[in-house]
Design an enzyme around this catalytic site. Structure first.
Site: not given
Ligand code: DGL
Length: 248
Positions: A7, A177
């Site tokens: 990420d 997200c």
């Protein structure tokens, strides 16, 4: 089997923490590209260049399968990456869309995600037969990464981004997200009624952890300051799980 997870920063930990609850991998390597975050305001070309480097770093470290624990990369460039690399690359968008469609009753689904994800309209394209309301939440990731979850700025940002979704009477909200599950309590408080909250970590963990559960051997890398990452990350993972973070 060695799993790689990446990420832009802390967000992927919301996926990792679910995978390790019933871990079936020999080893999991986590990479947070903290020197270059946020990803959510970058253009497609930049995201593709960053994502290639992230994938190649994890392959060099021995990953045989990679979870792209980043909605921004998954929504913008997963198909390009799949054409370029032969190992399994798992994004978060499809599982979120499928779960939201299974959960909604009034067929009004909200999505909160980074502006770069909302730009692709990927959820509106994939969630057919339902009304989809997408909100780009520019301020969330920088505030989370600055350790400001408890700040007044965060409360104001949550109220601002959720207002149109509340007006749209959504009954299901996608966390598009991976940083945003860290705001789940605050988001639930801000919503006027109970809403199904759909996050990728729990769904992916069920799909990935096939076999007998065992303790995970974990390795962490970041491109920015490792001490800063470890301090913040320890709030979301047990201390024993995150002992050392290396800088690349
Ligand atoms: N956590 C990432 C996502 O799921 C990236 C957030 C950011 O860096 O802007 O989109």
């Amino acid at each position: 089997m060695i799993l790689g997870v990446f990420d832009s920063g802390l967000g992927g930990l919301t996926v990792l923490r679910e995978i390790i609850k019933n871990n079936t991998y020999d080893k999991i390597i986590y990479f947070g590209d903290t020197a270059r975050l946020p990803y959510g305001d970058k253009d497609r070309e930049t995201l593709l260049a960053y994502a290639r480097e992230d994938v190649e770093f994890l392959i060099d470290k021995g990953a045989q399968e990679i979870v792209i624990a980043c909605g921004t990369v998954s929504s913008n460039v997963l198909d390009d990456l799949k054409k370029e690399y032969s190992l399994p690359l798992i994004g978060i968008i499809d599982v979120l869309a499928k779960e939201a469609m299974a959960k909604t009753v009034n067929h009004r689904i909200g999505v909160i995600a980074t502006p770069a994800t909302v730009r692709t309209a990927v959820f509106t394209r994939k969630i057919t037969g339902n009304d989809v309301y997408e909100a780009g939440c520019q301020k969330f990731t920088p505030l989370i990464e600055k350790d400001m979850i408890g700040s007044a700025e965060m409360d104001e940002a949550i109220a601002e981004y959720l207002e149109p979704l509340k007006k749209a009477d959504i009954d299901t909200l996608i966390m598009g997200c991976t940083h945003y599950p860290l705001l789940e309590d605050k988001i639930r408080k801000c919503l006027d009624k109970p809403v199904n909250i759909v996050s990728s970590g729990t769904i992916l963990a069920k799909e990935l952890n096939i076999g007998e559960a065992r303790e995970a051997e974990l390795e962490f890398y970041v491109s920015g300051d490792p001490n800063d990452f470890i301090r913040k990350a320890r709030r979301f993972l047990d201390v024993k799980e995150i002992e050392e973070v290396k800088k690349i």
